[in-house]
Enzyme design. Sequence first.
Site, PDB file in Angstrom:
ATOM      1  N   HIS A 123     -26.675  -0.906  -7.724  1.00 63.95           N
ATOM      2  CA  HIS A 123     -25.384  -1.103  -7.052  1.00 63.95           C
ATOM      3  C   HIS A 123     -25.613  -0.813  -5.559  1.00 63.95           C
ATOM      4  O   HIS A 123     -26.471  -0.010  -5.203  1.00 63.95           O
ATOM      5  CB  HIS A 123     -24.402  -0.097  -7.658  1.00 63.95           C
ATOM      6  CG  HIS A 123     -22.984  -0.233  -7.228  1.00 63.95           C
ATOM      7  ND1 HIS A 123     -22.521   0.232  -6.015  1.00 63.95           N
ATOM      8  CD2 HIS A 123     -21.901  -0.759  -7.847  1.00 63.95           C
ATOM      9  CE1 HIS A 123     -21.218   0.007  -5.918  1.00 63.95           C
ATOM     10  NE2 HIS A 123     -20.814  -0.605  -7.025  1.00 63.95           N
ATOM     11  N   ASP A 202     -28.412   7.041 -11.279  1.00 60.57           N
ATOM     12  CA  ASP A 202     -27.022   6.656 -11.058  1.00 60.57           C
ATOM     13  C   ASP A 202     -26.376   6.454 -12.434  1.00 60.57           C
ATOM     14  O   ASP A 202     -26.599   5.458 -13.112  1.00 60.57           O
ATOM     15  CB  ASP A 202     -26.981   5.368 -10.225  1.00 60.57           C
ATOM     16  CG  ASP A 202     -25.556   4.859 -10.019  1.00 60.57           C
ATOM     17  OD1 ASP A 202     -24.619   5.453 -10.579  1.00 60.57           O
ATOM     18  OD2 ASP A 202     -25.395   3.859  -9.296  1.00 60.57           O
ATOM     19  N   GLN A 205     -22.148   4.160 -14.757  1.00 59.94           N
ATOM     20  CA  GLN A 205     -21.752   3.376 -15.937  1.00 59.94           C
ATOM     21  C   GLN A 205     -22.184   4.045 -17.238  1.00 59.94           C
ATOM     22  O   GLN A 205     -21.549   3.839 -18.267  1.00 59.94           O
ATOM     23  CB  GLN A 205     -22.338   1.955 -15.867  1.00 59.94           C
ATOM     24  CG  GLN A 205     -21.866   1.131 -14.679  1.00 59.94           C
ATOM     25  CD  GLN A 205     -20.395   0.695 -14.769  1.00 59.94           C
ATOM     26  OE1 GLN A 205     -19.782   0.712 -15.832  1.00 59.94           O
ATOM     27  NE2 GLN A 205     -19.830   0.322 -13.636  1.00 59.94           N
ATOM     28  N   LYS A 228     -14.140   5.872 -13.505  1.00 57.43           N
ATOM     29  CA  LYS A 228     -14.657   5.003 -14.571  1.00 57.43           C
ATOM     30  C   LYS A 228     -14.661   5.742 -15.915  1.00 57.43           C
ATOM     31  O   LYS A 228     -14.824   5.143 -16.968  1.00 57.43           O
ATOM     32  CB  LYS A 228     -16.078   4.540 -14.243  1.00 57.43           C
ATOM     33  CG  LYS A 228     -16.147   3.644 -13.004  1.00 57.43           C
ATOM     34  CD  LYS A 228     -17.549   3.122 -12.810  1.00 57.43           C
ATOM     35  CE  LYS A 228     -17.828   2.682 -11.389  1.00 57.43           C
ATOM     36  NZ  LYS A 228     -17.202   1.431 -11.007  1.00 57.43           N
ATOM     37  N   CYS A 368     -20.928  -5.811  -6.371  1.00 58.37           N
ATOM     38  CA  CYS A 368     -21.642  -4.890  -5.464  1.00 58.37           C
ATOM     39  C   CYS A 368     -23.127  -4.851  -5.794  1.00 58.37           C
ATOM     40  O   CYS A 368     -23.770  -3.786  -5.682  1.00 58.37           O
ATOM     41  CB  CYS A 368     -21.055  -3.481  -5.508  1.00 58.37           C
ATOM     42  SG  CYS A 368     -19.365  -3.415  -4.916  1.00 58.37           S
TER      43      CYS A 368
HETATM   44  C1  PLP Z   1     -23.679   1.461 -11.195  1.00 62.28           C
HETATM   45  C2  PLP Z   1     -22.694   1.901 -10.172  1.00 62.28           C
HETATM   46  N1  PLP Z   1     -23.078   2.742  -9.215  1.00 62.28           N
HETATM   47  C3  PLP Z   1     -22.232   3.194  -8.281  1.00 62.28           C
HETATM   48  C4  PLP Z   1     -20.919   2.777  -8.257  1.00 62.28           C
HETATM   49  C5  PLP Z   1     -20.015   3.294  -7.190  1.00 62.28           C
HETATM   50  O1  PLP Z   1     -18.946   4.000  -7.723  1.00 62.28           O
HETATM   51  P1  PLP Z   1     -17.835   4.549  -6.737  1.00 62.28           P
HETATM   52  O2  PLP Z   1     -17.284   3.333  -6.028  1.00 62.28           O
HETATM   53  O3  PLP Z   1     -16.814   5.213  -7.579  1.00 62.28           O
HETATM   54  O4  PLP Z   1     -18.499   5.444  -5.777  1.00 62.28           O
HETATM   55  C6  PLP Z   1     -20.471   1.875  -9.222  1.00 62.28           C
HETATM   56  C7  PLP Z   1     -19.090   1.348  -9.184  1.00 62.28           C
HETATM   57  O5  PLP Z   1     -18.857   0.197  -9.478  1.00 62.28           O
HETATM   58  C8  PLP Z   1     -21.374   1.432 -10.211  1.00 62.28           C
HETATM   59  O6  PLP Z   1     -20.996   0.587 -11.169  1.00 62.28           O
END
Ligand code: PLP
Length: 413
Positions: A123, A202, A205, A228, A368
């Site tokens: 992401h 990370d 998900q 999430k 993203c």
């Molecule tokens: C895999 C992953 N990493 C990071 C993020 C970023 O999350 P946040 O926008 O809550 O910081 C997301 C959000 O879509 C994500 O799916």
Amino acid sequence: MSKIISPWRKDFPILSTTMHGKPLAFLDSGASAQKPRAVIEAMGGVMEAGYANIHRGLYALSQNLTASFEEVRGTVARFIGAGSEKEIIFTRNSTEAINLVAKSWGRPHLKAGDEIILTAMEHHANIVPWQLLCDQIGCVIKVVPITADGQLDLSAFEALLSKKTRLIGVVHVSNALGTHNPVEKIIQTARAYNPAIKILVDGSQSAVHMRINVRAMDADFFVFTGHKLYGPTGIGVLYGKYEILETMPPYQGGGDMIERVRFSGTTYKEPPFRFEAGTPAIVEVIGLGAAIDYVSAIGMDAIAAHEKALLEHITPVLRSVNGLRLYGPEDTAKKAGILSFTVEGAHASDLGMILDQCGVAVRTGHHCCMPLMEVLGVEATVRASFGLYTNGDDLDALIAGLEKARMLFGSGT
Ligand SMILES: Cc1ncc(COP(=O)(O)O)c(C=O)c1O
């Protein structure tokens, strides 16, 4: 399909509403999940009868809320299998958690020429903070490629390891492909090569779909985001091994993170408080605690089993839609409840709009993950992602909506 029913759906008030006169089929939990009554009530309850600033007041309201807030730190630690609540830092979201590591660990520990390994399915939140760091100090990003069916190429990963590798950043479950990456194996391989390499996972998900144990995984840093996980926005978590957190300077300066301030110099609190400057997201932390209590009472294994059943049912049905191409691993055992697809002859955003008219909420776009879209050779995909409340009916509505689009776009679709 419709016989798969979530016993927990009734806990989510929004899911009994309609959209464009149709029952709401909410298939965008990967972007942000809906909230159970337990979270809504916990947050409302604090604001109605328990609110004050924390860590400061000597009066009962403040003391009580401070205790509840700090209890959530312990709840989070147990939820992800951390050794101590001192390893849990509250951030705004995953994005801020990764930026914190890039600034507070990366800036003092890395130098020009050092290498950071990321993967092609990260992401933007796990790419851009490292690019900013590289721009500042001259470190270099290497990228692990993916295989044709959307898995990490592990032999290419091994070949990227070098004497200059300092950090590996890897997504546990891809938000754009659903791929469940073998982070334990990646960490073991990295440790065998050089135990000093740090690994950031990370879990934005994964924490939603499966049971997490950061100690068994042996991650140095693990991040996830509250919204999430059926919790509120504005709250995320950074887990870091305590001995690493101790070596990191503050991320931001201000109130609450100091021991003593003088104009001649300031001393800082120990982790995690050193990294939490200013009034925190108090009500949101309470909401996150309620969300974790809620999913823990159900059990992450039960949630995973429900979502797996949905995935196994929908995958062959989706594949049989004319002109549809599904991205990510073929083997459903290697993915979570996230389905990313394109349909020949139809733009993803047009599909998204038609599905919306059918009451089906999906995400369309690059998710993203622009570098990943480039690898896949597409601008955008449609993404349907499940939550613990997803029913077979939601997936039936998705398939019916795609059939409608097929008729609107002609035989190509
Ligand atoms: C895999 C992953 N990493 C990071 C993020 C970023 O999350 P946040 O926008 O809550 O910081 C997301 C959000 O879509 C994500 O799916």
